[in-house]
Structure formats: structure tokens, C-alpha cells
Design an enzyme around this catalytic site. Sequence first.
Site, PDB file in Angstrom:
ATOM      1  N   LYS A 191      -5.353   4.657  -0.784  1.00 30.78           N
ATOM      2  CA  LYS A 191      -6.672   5.250  -1.061  1.00 30.78           C
ATOM      3  C   LYS A 191      -7.732   4.171  -1.260  1.00 30.78           C
ATOM      4  CE  LYS A 191      -6.737   4.264  -5.575  1.00 30.78           C
ATOM      5  NZ  LYS A 191      -7.077   4.457  -6.947  1.00 30.78           N
TER       6      LYS A 191
ATOM      7  N   LYS B 234      -0.374  -0.681  -8.664  1.00 33.54           N
ATOM      8  CA  LYS B 234      -1.044  -0.291  -7.418  1.00 33.54           C
ATOM      9  C   LYS B 234      -0.693  -1.286  -6.309  1.00 33.54           C
ATOM     10  CE  LYS B 234      -3.632   2.869  -9.512  1.00 33.54           C
ATOM     11  NZ  LYS B 234      -3.239   4.272  -9.431  1.00 33.54           N
TER      12      LYS B 234
ATOM     13  N   PHE C 290       1.684 -10.416 -10.743  1.00 35.56           N
ATOM     14  CA  PHE C 290       2.494 -10.894 -11.874  1.00 35.56           C
ATOM     15  C   PHE C 290       3.907 -10.310 -11.873  1.00 35.56           C
ATOM     16  CE2 PHE C 290      -1.885 -10.926 -13.918  1.00 35.56           C
ATOM     17  CZ  PHE C 290      -2.093 -12.271 -13.629  1.00 35.56           C
TER      18      PHE C 290
ATOM     19  N   GLY D 196       2.793  -4.865 -19.727  1.00 29.44           N
ATOM     20  CA  GLY D 196       1.440  -4.996 -19.210  1.00 29.44           C
ATOM     21  C   GLY D 196       0.453  -4.378 -20.187  1.00 29.44           C
TER      22      GLY D 196
END
Lengths: 343, 343
Positions: free
Chosen positions: B205, B121, B98, B10
Site C-alpha cells: 500500500k 512493514k 533492525f 521495539g
Amino acid sequence: MGKERVAIIGSGNWGSAIARIAGQNAKIHADVFEERVPIWVFEEQVDGKKLTEIINTTHVNAKYLPGIKLPENVVAVPDVIESVKDATALVFVLPHQFLGGVLQSLEGKIEKGVKAISLIKGVDVEGSDIHIYADVIEKRLGVSCSALSGANIADEVAIDKFSETTVGYRKKEEGELWQRLFATPNFRVNIVADVAGVSLCGALKNIVAVAAGLVDGLEYGNNSKAAIMRIGLIEMKNFCLEFFDDVKVETFLEESAGVADLITSCLGGRNRKTAEAFVKTKKPFDQLEKEMLNGQKLQGIHTAKDVHNFLHSRNRIEGYPLFETIYQICWHDTPVDKLTARL
Amino acid sequence: MGKERVAIIGSGNWGSAIARIAGQNAKIHADVFEERVPIWVFEEQVDGKKLTEIINTTHVNAKYLPGIKLPENVVAVPDVIESVKDATALVFVLPHQFLGGVLQSLEGKIEKGVKAISLIKGVDVEGSDIHIYADVIEKRLGVSCSALSGANIADEVAIDKFSETTVGYRKKEEGELWQRLFATPNFRVNIVADVAGVSLCGALKNIVAVAAGLVDGLEYGNNSKAAIMRIGLIEMKNFCLEFFDDVKVETFLEESAGVADLITSCLGGRNRKTAEAFVKTKKPFDQLEKEMLNGQKLQGIHTAKDVHNFLHSRNRIEGYPLFETIYQICWHDTPVDKLTARL
């Protein structure tokens, strides 16, 4: 049993905001409280009139909470002894430097069984002794004293914006009494069996707010600010667990008095703002106190000094690197860009 | 034993920022790591050139982290299988949508004993099942997978502003390996034995950051914002303790991944900003995603929906009034001024 008779000792910005709520609730809970709520007002002249007269005729504290109507059952009294006559529930909400004189006036005049609550910020440090003001009140007057603290900017509470607070109690029924006096749909009151934790949060968070202001002045960004706040919260917790009995970890990390008050103080607030100006203007704090705070003391830097003196006398400075760094930056010549060096 | 061979999967904004650090540390800790750090780059054309070629000649990811020099030992590789060849330490740092395709490519090609870490995340919800991505990676590839999350706005980390992060590990020696790969004097890495807690903080969050943005849009002030953040932190903690094993309370309340990341996300961040615009402009979120996020999805509202669906399937919605209120405001017609009504 008779009704509770509330008296409010102090009428500054926060005292007036909380008197407004207490006055409303004394009427709403007429089964529990006498309607009349005396509030001790340090007499001063405002535009040629006595402040007590202004409050008792216009029902506005024109000097410290202008524009906000107080309920008519909140009655300003210029004599502190008169204000607490027959009271069974004393609310102390005044700057700590006035507390000694007030306690001297009241000593021996308060009945056994009277309950008190401290909304006073700060801690009382002498050498290697440290006391919260609830303990000071308790000892001097022989009353059981709770504490209230939370994310409570007075001007926002005064216009009923949603907020929360925390009451630390000695006995649960006292916590519930204070909850009934202060809770509204937009001012939520949680009660916890932790007078010391609640009190200490309100004092120590001001040191962290100074640190947050330094970060803002340095333009380090939100990651750094969040990191400093996290480290500050942990030092607050560790300090209280190390030096006070019966403090509850949850108070710091879960209550409004802990994490939430820390957040609001580091977002807004005079400590943050003045510390930011310290970095950006390079003016010393005593000058900034004159220019930005009308000569009032900046709590955070004075608490940092008190805590430093206390930790020094206990030989425990190395356990609190953030607190110590703030002290060194504010009171000595440590450059502000050393803020994170010891962390 | 041979040296660890790192591969980074990534190369977006966060992937590039973390590759910069990993590349530097691979050189500094040459006793532990092979110097060459391949980074998988999804090939695209930028100003008529291949992004991998731009990175490998200019050492800048011109599209996702412009202006920041990457170390020359970070080598862009357009083929994902090629990028992980012989790797012993895999860093997954890509958008979760992905991940499925990448894992399909890698399945069966990763040796036993390889270690992984997820910087992804979000959570993977299907009906009444919920999984963190570290578990998804672990299950599909048969590797032990840690997680990293914290108060880490990529652009600030990329220019070495002081910040902290948290690594949740399965085995302590793996936590220590990742700490060595990522820690710098201005990027502090704390390690905790809590993969789930660290991962879930990073997902949940974002819901609270949306709530904070709504408060900002409503102009309720800092007390309210602090109260909402406190309530959000408690719901995050309760959610994780209720539905995941071995989560540690301290992760939420004391680690960068918990309270600090919550703070930085509620101060800045796209979730907060877009939710504020939702209130002020009255535009729907899909329009704001187009206008403000280049068509990218706003994580907080999608996580709110995932969490709602999961809680609904478990019949536990009433335990999470803030999460549910955010879902109802973002996805149904609940007026935004009902934000605090259920709390």
C-alpha cells in the site's frame, strides 16, 4: 444496419458533462453513430434567454456546466418527445424525481430494440419493494437498460481529468456500444455484466459519504474514516447480495462504481461536506439543505431513510448497523458521537 | 497451563502505541496474561537521560510517543535477550532494517512453542526471492508467527480514536490470543487465516500511497485519486495471488489491512505527503527524505524499487503498470505527468 442515433435525456451538471463526451465520440466513431446528438433540456430562462437557445448558439450550458464548450453536434431540444425521435440509444441522466414524468411522456413512443442506459442515482423504494432505475425504465418502456456509475465528479470529467467509470450491461454488445460512446483516453470505461450492482453502488455510497462526513465533523481522524468506509463498503455489498439477484461481488470491491466512487464521495462531495457541517454547526439537515445546497435534497440522508424503511419492512435492520446508525443520527435524536457504538 | 508472558520488541511510535494497549489488556485479561509486559528499548540518550529510565520512571516514551502515558506494567528493558526471557508471546514491532540483528541475538534462545506476531512493514526481496517478515521470523526462530496490519496511524490509536486492524494467523487459537492482547472497544481486531495477505498489504500500500501523493501534487482531483487507488488495490491483490500461496482475496478487498489501510495511507501519511512535495517542489526524494523525514527512508519508493527488481527478475513487469510507473517516476527520469499513460 443503420447507425445508432443517440439521445440524451437530461442536461444538468452530469448530463452536460457526459453529453460533451458523447458528442465528441459520435463524431470520432462516425461508422457507428449518427453525428447529431439531441439533448433534452428542461426549458428555463437564464439571464432573460431560453436555456436551449443559449446552448444552441454559445454551445455552453451556462447554468449547469458554465465555461465548458459542448461539441456543436450536441443539439438542445426543449421537448422530450421530440428529443428522442428516431433515437436508438437513450441516455437517461436526470434527477430521479423527474423520471416518472418523462417516462409517462415517452411510454408507447419508443420502438422495440431501442437500447437505454441509466446514469440516475438512487433507488426506488416502496414499502418492502426496492427497484433500481434501470429496471424502472426497462419495465415502463420495454427497452433493455444498462447502467453507468463511477468515481465521476462531473466538473472534473468535464475538463478531461483522468477518471474511470463502470457500465453494467444486460447483453455484452450493449455494454460495448456504451463503452464506445463514452470512453476516452482520460475517461476509462470498464464494462461488467451487473446492472444492479453498478446502480446500487451509486445509491448506497451516499449513505457512507454521510458517515464519512460525520467522522470529519467529529475530527476522529483518518483511521476512523477508513474504518467507517470499509464497514460501509461491506454493508453495501451485503445489502445487494441479500436483496438482488445476479449482483457480482467484484463490482463493489474492484470496480470504479464500487470502491473508487466510494472513495471520491468520502473525500469530496456534497454528502460528506453537508454531514460535516451538521456536526460542526449543529444545524438540522433541512436548514443545511437550504443554506448549502440551494434547497436541493441531500441524497445520502434520503437514501438512508429509504433503506431504513425497506429494511424495517423486511425485518432486517440488525444486519446493517452502519446504515441504521446513519438513519438514526440524521432523522432522529441519536447523538452523533454514538456513530461507532453499534458497529 | 501457565499464563502467557508477552514481550514487545521495539519501542518506536507504533511499538509504544501498541505496548500501551497490550499493557492495559494484560491487566484486564489477568487470567490469560502475566501482568508484566517487558518492552525492548534501543537505548539512547534523551535530554541527558537514558530512554529506558525515562520510560520506567515517567511511563512516557518521551522520544517516540510523547504525551501518552503507558501503563506501569509495561517495563522498558535495554537488553533484547533480557527482554524476551521466559516470554511465550513475542511482538515484533521494529523497523525492518533492525530485524536481522535482533534475530541474530535471539537465535537459539527461544523455546519451542513460543508464538510470535510481526507488526513490521515491508517485504524482504533478494533477486527473484520475496519473503514477508513473519516468514523470516518463523524460519530463524522456529516459532509460529502471525502478522498484524491495518488502518492504524499510531498517534490516533494512542489516544483511543476508533479504528480497526487485522491479524493474519497460522492457527486460529493464535489469532484469538493476539486478538485478546490487542482488542479494545476503540481498536477492533479482526482475525483471518492469511498471514501473507495481511503482511503484503502493509508493504504494497505504500507504493499506492506514493501514487496518490503524485496525483495530489499534480492536482488531478478526487476522481483521479480514487481511480489510482482502485488500480493500486487491484495490483496489490494480483501481485499477492500471483506470487504467494494461500493468500485470500477478501483480505485485500474487505479487511482493515487491505482497503482501509490503503485509504488512510492515501489520505494522510508520509508517503503521500512526501510524494506530493516531490511534484510541487521538484526536489529529489533523497533531499525530501532529509528535509521532511529527518533522514529516514520513504518506505513507498523503496518498496517500489524492491518490487520492480523482483518483477524484473521474474519477467513480469508488464503485469503491474502502476507499480512500474511509480518506480520509473521515483527512480528514473520519467516525467510525473506520465502517471496514467500506461494504465
